[in-house]
Design an enzyme around this catalytic site. Structure first.
Site, PDB file in Angstrom:
ATOM      1  N   GLY A   1      35.469  11.114 -10.547  1.00 48.33           N
ATOM      2  CA  GLY A   1      34.329  11.399  -9.690  1.00 48.33           C
ATOM      3  C   GLY A   1      33.393  12.434 -10.297  1.00 48.33           C
ATOM      4  O   GLY A   1      33.828  13.491 -10.742  1.00 48.33           O
TER       5      GLY A   1
ATOM      6  N   GLU B   1      45.708   9.213  -6.684  1.00 48.66           N
ATOM      7  CA  GLU B   1      46.890   9.729  -7.385  1.00 48.66           C
ATOM      8  C   GLU B   1      48.012   8.702  -7.479  1.00 48.66           C
ATOM      9  O   GLU B   1      49.173   9.050  -7.661  1.00 48.66           O
ATOM     10  CB  GLU B   1      47.438  10.975  -6.683  1.00 48.66           C
TER      11      GLU B   1
END
Length: 692
Positions: A180, A443
């Protein structure tokens, strides 16, 4: 104001103290009153008004809009002296979207603060604050995500250059991906890379085949010229394109390849590990503290998930409750003068109320997670002790999976409950859903992350068997102590399974289910213990590839147990009796809903923790509590305190009037222009005379 909302609020007047519920939700975040002050500032800015219109823009123009909004919010932050928490909260929670600089603030700066030395903090953090440096957090790769030790980005210390050389251009799967803020915004990256170091007996060697692998480490890597925005030599970087469900539409998730990119050895974040280049005989790799703190940077993100994922759910149930109270469909057999409010149908309120109950659990869950996390960080950073890290790791890994799944699905179901209008962007739920959806793969996909919790609990379980209950009581971390209570009656005999719990009477009536909230907690604990026992047996007899489904069951069970425990006991501690009563009802609704709908009851039956005759009164108890709460969903969701600005909806504003607002927005659609030439061409291309 829609009179249906007036009636609903009047019916709940004085039933509970809404300030107590609001304070519970915002306990570890910006206080509700302060949020309202910030909203009043934002509402006055022309560029921050009519936010729904940016969805009419192209992707490129949406992104340009996000820069203008970010710039304005930063200017307001300086003008009004907002704290970093207030700035981040304004962007993420009040404005309600993710911005290109979101991870600059929440991850890049954070890892420098936690993993970087004091000197590095003094060097980099002021530059981050002024945006002289804009950073991102680069861990995930094209071919690897949650398995950090298998990351293919490599960092080699070169003794001749006294620099670290980073390589991720080959193989293709080594390239950083999904990062990001990397696509176009960041000029620096906190890069997670596998460090390789010359052997101690030949510290001047440049033969990388002899280098020793020292595990994953974090490096600050310049990637773009901050002025021209051009990639630096050896750097290939760009945006990966649009995401599913239009989620994170104004974040530039990017890719990164590093081809022998050199950085100073001092760019290794070095609070706990460093490279000493002062020795003329050769550089030394130095451990200066507990390197497990490096993992804490990711634990920080997980510890924030209950609030960051729960707040959108709170907004969703607020919007849905208001719209469904106003919406009417079909006539009552006894009254043909007006249609019935949709919220009064059992098929609607039986689904809606559990979502409201889940939303009100968020404050209790977040409090439990944050309390454990902050205590762990205090010991880890202040004392160098990692004693509490395993417990926080287990809790956050489990809660991440459970909360992300339940919140995302609940938001989606709220949208479905609202019927056709719920599908409109103007309902406000599509953005909430699109931004919540990827949390299930942050994750690592939830079933992957779940294995971490399962393996840790299995170790705790085996420790009890091998060392006894007294030793376990001293050495097991608190969140796993429940295992000790039941292990005497749940052996590891594979031929008989976990066995039955003795001495507990399975409820036979609704009243028995409602009588003892601690019994509900015990049921969730017993279910988790039995599943851990099954998992331990599987580790002794099955291939590792054939048991992750069991590990996932353990983790999700533990997460649900944690939620219900925090909810029931947190509600019981509310001082105001009226508020305590209604929150306990909400906690029971969520617990009963888990038991009935999420296969918990099936597990309890399988392990003989309850009897079959208990299921019907359990369902009846759930429905009874739902019916008691259903008339009060407006007051319960009003208690969250959201302003219309935060909700950004046409269908769920405080005053109602959904149809008027929806029509007003529709008139502003950019498609309400002339397409004469395009339609003419379409008509000319018609099938007249065709043989089709």
């Amino acid at each position: 104001m829609s009179f249906e909302l007036i009636e609903a609020r009047a019916a709940s007047n004085g039933l509970f103290d809404p300030e107590i519920l609001a304070n519970n939700l915002y306990k570890h975040d910006i206080p509700r009153r302060r949020i309202n002050e910030i909203v009043k500032i934002l509402e006055k800015e022309p560029i921050l008004q009519d936010r729904y219109m940016y969805r009419e823009l192209s992707r490129e123009d949406q992104f340009r809009y996000s820069f203008r909004v970010t710039t304005k919010i930063l200017e307001l932050s300086k003008k009004h002296s907002w704290t970093l928490q207030e700035l981040n909260g304004t962007m993420t929670n009040i404005f309600g979207d993710k911005f290109p600089t979101s991870l600059h603030n929440s991850a890049f700066k954070y890892v420098i603060k936690v993993i970087g030395s004091d000197e590095q903090g003094k060097e980099w953090l002021p530059k981050c604050d002024t945006h002289e440096v804009i950073g991102c957090y680069a861990q995930t790769e094209l071919g690897h995500g949650s398995n950090v030790r298998a990351l293919q980005t490599k960092a080699f210390y070169d003794p001749k250059l006294k620099h670290v050389v980073l390589c991720s251009s080959e193989p293709l799967t080594a390239r950083k991906w999904w990062i990001g803020g990397l696509g176009v915004t960041a000029d620096h990256a906190a890069v997670q890379a596998s460090l390789y170091f010359p052997p101690k007996d030949d510290p001047q060697s440049t033969d990388r085949s002899k280098y020793k692998y020292l595990g994953p480490h974090m490096f600050i890597v310049p990637i773009r010229n901050p002025t021209t925005r051009e990639p630096l030599p050896g750097v290939t970087v760009g945006d990966i394109g649009p995401k599913a469900a239009n989620g994170f539409s104004i974040i530039d998730n990017g890719f990164l390849a590093l081809d022998n990119v050199r950085i100073p050895a001092s760019n290794l974040l070095s609070r706990f590990t460093s490279i000493d280049t002062t020795d003329p005989k050769g550089a030394r790799y130095v451990l200066t503290g507990n390197p497990k703190v490096m993992y804490a940077s990711m634990t920080n993100l997980r510890a924030g998930y209950p609030f960051s994922l729960g707040l959108p759910l709170c907004k969703a149930v607020t919007i849905a409750s208001r719209y469904l109270t106003i919406r009417r469909q079909f006539y009552d057999n006894n009254d043909k003068t007006k249609e019935v409010q949709v919220v009064k149908y059992s098929s609607v309120y039986s689904r809606l109320v559990p979502f409201v109950a889940l939303a009100h659990s968020i404050g209790f869950i977040y409090d439990g997670v944050q309390t454990s996390y902050l205590k762990m960080m205090d010991q880890l950073v202040g004392q160098g002790s990692d004693a509490l890290l395993p417990e926080v790791h287990v809790i956050t890994s489990s809660i991440k999976g459970v909360i992300s799944m339940k919140c995302t699905r609940s938001i989606e179901q709220c949208q479905i409950l609202m019927g056709g209008h719920g599908f409109s962007y103007h309902s406000g739920l599509s953005t909430l859903y699109g931004n919540a959806l990827p949390a299930q793969t942050f994750e690592g996909e939830n079933y992957v992350v779940a294995q971490q919790t399962a393996n840790a609990l299995a170790k705790q379980y085996v420790y009890i068997l091998e060392h006894g209950k007294k030793a376990a009581a001293k050495n097991l971390f608190p969140a796993s102590q429940f295992l000790i209570k039941y292990i005497d009656r749940m052996g590891l005999d594979a031929s008989h399974g976990p066995g039955a719990t003795q001495g507990i009477s399975s409820p036979k009536t609704v009243e028995e289910w409602l009588a003892n909230d601690e019994y509900i907690i015990e049921l969730f604990e017993k279910r988790t213990t039995s599943l851990v026992s099954d998992f331990v047996m599987a580790t002794r007899s099955t291939d590792p590839k054939d048991r992750p489904h069991l590990g996932s069951a353990v983790s999700f069970a533990f997460g649900e147990q944690f939620i219900i425990t925090q909810y029931i006991r947190g509600a019981a501690n509310i001082n105001d009796p009226a508020t305590r009563d209604i929150v306990l009802r909400l906690a029971r609704i969520l617990a009963y809903k888990f038991l009935v709908d999420d296969n918990v009851a099936l597990s309890l039956l399988e392990f003989s923790h309850i009897n079959a005759y208990s299921i019907r009164p359990l369902r009846d108890a759930l429905q009874q509590e739902i019916k008691q709460i259903a008339p009060h969903v407006i007051a319960l969701t009003d208690a969250f305190g959201f302003t219309d600005y935060e909700l950004n909806t046409a269908l769920g504003n405080y005053n109602g009037l959904p149809y008027e607002t929806l029509m007003e927005r529709a008139k502003k659609s950019t498609l309400n222009t002339s397409f004469v030439n395009e339609i003419a061409a379409l008509k000319r291309a018609g099938l007249t005379g065709s043989k089709l």
